[in-house]
Design an enzyme around this catalytic site. Sequence first.
Site, PDB file in Angstrom:
ATOM      1  N   ARG A  71       0.951  -1.507   0.253  1.00  0.00           N
ATOM      2  CA  ARG A  71       0.187   0.068   0.066  1.00  0.00           C
ATOM      3  C   ARG A  71       0.775   1.472   0.172  1.00  0.00           C
ATOM      4  NH1 ARG A  71      -4.996   0.128   3.653  1.00  0.00           N
ATOM      5  NH2 ARG A  71      -5.998   1.027   1.786  1.00  0.00           N
ATOM      6  N   ASP A 222      -3.346   9.368   6.705  1.00  0.00           N
ATOM      7  CA  ASP A 222      -1.974   8.477   6.348  1.00  0.00           C
ATOM      8  C   ASP A 222      -1.120   9.273   6.251  1.00  0.00           C
ATOM      9  OD1 ASP A 222      -5.576   7.506   5.829  1.00  0.00           O
ATOM     10  OD2 ASP A 222      -3.663   5.761   6.053  1.00  0.00           O
ATOM     11  N   ASN A 232      -5.840  11.993   4.200  1.00  0.00           N
ATOM     12  CA  ASN A 232      -7.401  10.895   4.779  1.00  0.00           C
ATOM     13  C   ASN A 232      -7.236  10.614   3.583  1.00  0.00           C
ATOM     14  OD1 ASN A 232      -7.138   9.447   7.047  1.00  0.00           O
ATOM     15  ND2 ASN A 232     -10.156  10.916   7.179  1.00  0.00           N
TER      16      ASN A 232
HETATM   17  O1  MRU Z   1      -7.703   2.410   3.389  1.00  0.00           O
HETATM   18  P1  MRU Z   1      -8.071   2.629   4.882  1.00  0.00           P
HETATM   19  O2  MRU Z   1      -8.933   1.985   5.521  1.00  0.00           O
HETATM   20  O3  MRU Z   1      -6.340   1.403   5.766  1.00  0.00           O
HETATM   21  O4  MRU Z   1      -8.067   3.657   5.311  1.00  0.00           O
HETATM   22  C1  MRU Z   1      -7.383   4.531   6.293  1.00  0.00           C
HETATM   23  C2  MRU Z   1      -7.885   6.159   6.763  1.00  0.00           C
HETATM   24  O5  MRU Z   1      -7.443   6.563   6.116  1.00  0.00           O
HETATM   25  C3  MRU Z   1      -7.830   6.683   8.320  1.00  0.00           C
HETATM   26  O6  MRU Z   1      -8.165   6.967   8.727  1.00  0.00           O
HETATM   27  C4  MRU Z   1      -6.230   6.281   8.883  1.00  0.00           C
HETATM   28  O7  MRU Z   1      -5.824   5.651   8.340  1.00  0.00           O
HETATM   29  C5  MRU Z   1      -5.500   7.008   9.845  1.00  0.00           C
HETATM   30  S1  MRU Z   1      -6.314   5.334  11.301  1.00  0.00           S
HETATM   31  C6  MRU Z   1      -6.116   5.760  12.272  1.00  0.00           C
END
Ligand code: MRU
Length: 345
Positions: A71, A222, A232
């Site tokens: 990712r 993120d 995010n």
């Molecule tokens: O695609 P994801 O579900 O991994 O995305 C998660 C998010 O965007 C969260 O808001 C981010 O990781 C912050 S988590 C503490």
Amino acid sequence: MRVIDQTRLPFEFEILDLVTVADAARAIRTMVVRGAPLIGATGAYGMALAAREDASAAHLQHSSALLKATRPTAVDLARGVDRMRGALLAVAPASRREVAFREAAAVSDDYVDQCQRIGRHGMEIIRQLAPMRHRVNILTHCNAGWLATVDWGTALSPVYRAHDAGIALHVWVDETRPRNQGASLTAFELAAHGVPHTVIADNLGGHLMQRGNVDMVIVGADRVTAAGDVCNKVGTYLKALAAHDNGIPFYAAMPVSTIDWSIEVGAEIPIEERSAEELTHMTGSTADGRLETIRVIPRDSPALNLGFDVTPARLITALITEHGMCAANHAAMRDTCAGPRPANP
Ligand code: MRU
């Protein structure tokens, strides 16, 4: 390594064993585990599994590349993997297996500690709003709770703290299409903790803000750039625009490891593109309790599934980190709450 299979929540609570580094990489790629700190911790344990398979430098290099490629957007994944690779290559091959699990546990425990501290700082914002309101209405997007972070959460940690301290609050939970992390995971977490909440369609937030039904917005992150732009889950930017238009404070909560000091502006952040199938299909529970996936978009219509967007710093009231709150700009982040800078991934 044992993980909760988040693809089956909220309908089934299943624990999976991850035995090899390939298992860890697959779990991150398919979002069995997701959320920035949790994929950082899973990446770290993935490196420990790799060291158990073969502690050679060549295998560790290969495993680190494998895990980091799963990712691209959340910087904590690369940080967790790089911290492990550094710690493992610094010791003799014979000691690596033992060091690996100890270091992976430290990565994981650090997130728990940081998230707990984020909760303490963030709770003060909710506490200050409380005397003027019957209850504090908080809007959040995606899932930034304990499922996403090993424990506590980033955006939800202040919510749990405030609720446990007896502050009356209510959370508007964006469903967060296409993977529905809000509807499936945030709602699951809040219900389990007894926190009053309501799931809403992603597009309702602006309307609720216009009607005075939202007192603050809090999201996770993120990747945060050195200038304070916040990347995010896709849809966050639109919530920030609506909050700005309505004079509602907008906060992003994250450990400082989420700051990528090597990137100044958000446009430089790699945005993950995932399979269009996540958009064209939806999974849910049938009346007889089976999980079933159905198509919701015409077969001939193409779909674009970008996972994240960037909210410019100017729309952010403050960042909430384990070191405290600060404005979303380079100087404030450096001086107020950056703490020691982790190395760039
Ligand atoms: O695609 P994801 O579900 O991994 O995305 C998660 C998010 O965007 C969260 O808001 C981010 O990781 C912050 S988590 C503490």
